[in-house]
Design a protein around this motif. Structure first.
Motif, PDB file in Angstrom:
ATOM      1  N   ALA A  28       0.883  -1.231   0.045  1.00  0.00           N
ATOM      2  CA  ALA A  28       0.032  -0.124   0.037  1.00  0.00           C
ATOM      3  C   ALA A  28       0.768   1.360  -0.076  1.00  0.00           C
ATOM      4  O   ALA A  28       1.831   1.295   0.769  1.00  0.00           O
ATOM      5  N   PRO A  29       0.513   2.148  -0.758  1.00  0.00           N
ATOM      6  CA  PRO A  29       1.216   3.531  -0.761  1.00  0.00           C
ATOM      7  C   PRO A  29       1.016   4.256   0.606  1.00  0.00           C
ATOM      8  O   PRO A  29       0.001   3.888   1.223  1.00  0.00           O
ATOM      9  N   PRO A  30       1.861   5.144   0.923  1.00  0.00           N
ATOM     10  CA  PRO A  30       1.834   5.815   2.141  1.00  0.00           C
ATOM     11  C   PRO A  30       0.624   6.734   2.368  1.00  0.00           C
ATOM     12  O   PRO A  30       0.372   6.996   3.406  1.00  0.00           O
ATOM     13  N   ASP A  31       0.383   6.980   1.243  1.00  0.00           N
ATOM     14  CA  ASP A  31      -1.053   8.031   1.189  1.00  0.00           C
ATOM     15  C   ASP A  31      -2.296   7.265   1.329  1.00  0.00           C
ATOM     16  O   ASP A  31      -3.304   7.828   1.088  1.00  0.00           O
ATOM     17  N   ASP A  32      -2.166   5.908   1.458  1.00  0.00           N
ATOM     18  CA  ASP A  32      -3.474   5.303   1.581  1.00  0.00           C
ATOM     19  C   ASP A  32      -4.402   5.535   2.459  1.00  0.00           C
ATOM     20  O   ASP A  32      -4.115   5.832   3.556  1.00  0.00           O
ATOM     21  N   PRO A  33      -5.751   5.904   2.030  1.00  0.00           N
ATOM     22  CA  PRO A  33      -6.641   6.321   3.070  1.00  0.00           C
ATOM     23  C   PRO A  33      -6.757   5.611   4.478  1.00  0.00           C
ATOM     24  O   PRO A  33      -7.247   6.168   5.290  1.00  0.00           O
ATOM     25  N   VAL A  34      -6.522   4.317   4.308  1.00  0.00           N
ATOM     26  CA  VAL A  34      -6.720   3.498   5.607  1.00  0.00           C
ATOM     27  C   VAL A  34      -5.742   3.817   6.823  1.00  0.00           C
ATOM     28  O   VAL A  34      -5.953   4.019   7.757  1.00  0.00           O
ATOM     29  N   PHE A  35      -4.338   4.324   6.038  1.00  0.00           N
ATOM     30  CA  PHE A  35      -3.293   4.647   6.842  1.00  0.00           C
ATOM     31  C   PHE A  35      -3.416   6.137   7.232  1.00  0.00           C
ATOM     32  O   PHE A  35      -3.219   6.553   8.263  1.00  0.00           O
ATOM     33  N   THR A  36      -3.818   7.042   6.290  1.00  0.00           N
ATOM     34  CA  THR A  36      -3.898   8.539   6.770  1.00  0.00           C
ATOM     35  C   THR A  36      -5.148   8.916   7.769  1.00  0.00           C
ATOM     36  O   THR A  36      -4.857   9.714   8.390  1.00  0.00           O
ATOM     37  N   THR A  37      -6.234   8.173   7.619  1.00  0.00           N
ATOM     38  CA  THR A  37      -7.255   8.342   8.441  1.00  0.00           C
ATOM     39  C   THR A  37      -7.188   8.128   9.795  1.00  0.00           C
ATOM     40  O   THR A  37      -7.650   8.795  10.786  1.00  0.00           O
ATOM     41  N   LEU A  38      -6.360   7.327  10.168  1.00  0.00           N
ATOM     42  CA  LEU A  38      -5.975   6.650  11.382  1.00  0.00           C
ATOM     43  C   LEU A  38      -4.928   7.384  12.064  1.00  0.00           C
ATOM     44  O   LEU A  38      -4.391   7.419  13.310  1.00  0.00           O
ATOM     45  N   ALA A  39      -4.223   8.344  11.317  1.00  0.00           N
ATOM     46  CA  ALA A  39      -3.047   8.686  11.696  1.00  0.00           C
ATOM     47  C   ALA A  39      -3.207   9.980  12.491  1.00  0.00           C
ATOM     48  O   ALA A  39      -4.484  10.689  12.028  1.00  0.00           O
ATOM     49  N   PRO A  40      -2.546  10.513  13.565  1.00  0.00           N
ATOM     50  CA  PRO A  40      -2.825  11.689  14.100  1.00  0.00           C
ATOM     51  C   PRO A  40      -2.756  12.821  13.468  1.00  0.00           C
ATOM     52  O   PRO A  40      -2.039  13.212  12.392  1.00  0.00           O
ATOM     53  N   GLU A  41      -3.806  13.893  13.937  1.00  0.00           N
ATOM     54  CA  GLU A  41      -3.826  15.029  12.955  1.00  0.00           C
ATOM     55  C   GLU A  41      -2.255  15.970  12.967  1.00  0.00           C
ATOM     56  O   GLU A  41      -2.036  16.262  11.984  1.00  0.00           O
ATOM     57  N   ASP A  42      -1.920  16.032  14.122  1.00  0.00           N
ATOM     58  CA  ASP A  42      -0.489  16.874  14.213  1.00  0.00           C
ATOM     59  C   ASP A  42       0.457  15.702  14.497  1.00  0.00           C
ATOM     60  O   ASP A  42       0.340  15.139  15.539  1.00  0.00           O
ATOM     61  N   PRO A  43       1.527  15.941  13.592  1.00  0.00           N
ATOM     62  CA  PRO A  43       2.931  14.630  14.069  1.00  0.00           C
ATOM     63  C   PRO A  43       3.196  15.159  15.404  1.00  0.00           C
ATOM     64  O   PRO A  43       3.251  16.300  15.819  1.00  0.00           O
ATOM     65  N   PRO A  44       3.782  14.250  16.000  1.00  0.00           N
ATOM     66  CA  PRO A  44       4.410  14.684  17.460  1.00  0.00           C
ATOM     67  C   PRO A  44       5.483  15.487  17.264  1.00  0.00           C
ATOM     68  O   PRO A  44       6.461  15.423  16.367  1.00  0.00           O
ATOM     69  N   GLY A  45       5.605  16.402  18.088  1.00  0.00           N
ATOM     70  CA  GLY A  45       6.685  17.202  18.116  1.00  0.00           C
ATOM     71  C   GLY A  45       8.064  16.735  18.862  1.00  0.00           C
ATOM     72  O   GLY A  45       8.080  15.572  19.287  1.00  0.00           O
ATOM     73  N   PRO A  46       8.803  17.696  18.942  1.00  0.00           N
ATOM     74  CA  PRO A  46      10.114  17.254  19.787  1.00  0.00           C
ATOM     75  C   PRO A  46       9.555  16.783  21.263  1.00  0.00           C
ATOM     76  O   PRO A  46       8.850  17.677  21.813  1.00  0.00           O
ATOM     77  N   PRO A  47      10.475  15.866  21.918  1.00  0.00           N
ATOM     78  CA  PRO A  47      10.330  15.602  23.064  1.00  0.00           C
ATOM     79  C   PRO A  47      10.446  16.854  24.119  1.00  0.00           C
ATOM     80  O   PRO A  47      11.353  17.645  23.833  1.00  0.00           O
ATOM     81  N   GLU A  48       9.535  16.684  25.017  1.00  0.00           N
ATOM     82  CA  GLU A  48       9.521  17.862  25.961  1.00  0.00           C
ATOM     83  C   GLU A  48      10.866  17.617  26.788  1.00  0.00           C
ATOM     84  O   GLU A  48      11.462  16.468  27.175  1.00  0.00           O
TER      85      GLU A  48
END
Length: 114
Positions: free
Chosen positions: A30-50
């Motif tokens: 499956a391509p990385p932009d497959d809807p199955v994977f993109t709909t379950l991904a978090p909205e904002d990518p995690p930032g740097p660790p605190e």
């Protein structure tokens, strides 16, 4: 008159479920932009660790959490006692209701002949 019975529709048999190998092949292809994977991904990518907290700040946080826990525990204990009292009141009301029902069951209705 005609029969109103519905004709039973024969559905095709279900296909066999895919094997583990087929599922893995499908997921890996499956391509990385497959809807199955993109709909379950978090909205904002995690930032740097605190950065690590100061020990005093961590102790303060633990203290506040402990206070909250103790407060919630006391409220739950009060609610449990109150609930026990209400259960007892309901039990007593049920007994009185049952006694009243028994008395009414023995009382003849006006105008009833016996």
């Amino acid at each position: 008159m005609g029969s109103k019975a519905k004709k039973r529709v024969v559905l095709p048999t279900r296909p066999a479920p895919p094997t583990v190998e087929q599922v893995l092949e499908d997921v890996q292809g499956a391509p990385p932009d497959d809807p199955v994977f993109t709909t379950l991904a978090p909205e904002d990518p995690p930032g740097p660790p605190e950065p690590p907290e100061e020990p005093e700040a961590r102790w303060e946080q633990l203290y506040q959490e402990s206070r909250l826990y103790v407060g919630n525990n006391l409220r739950l204990q009060r609610a449990r006692r109150e609930l026990g009292l209400r259960v007892e009141q309901l039990r007593q009301a049920g007994e009185r209701l049952e006694q009243a029902r028994a008395v009414l069951g023995q009382t003849p209705l006006p105008g009833a002949s016996g």
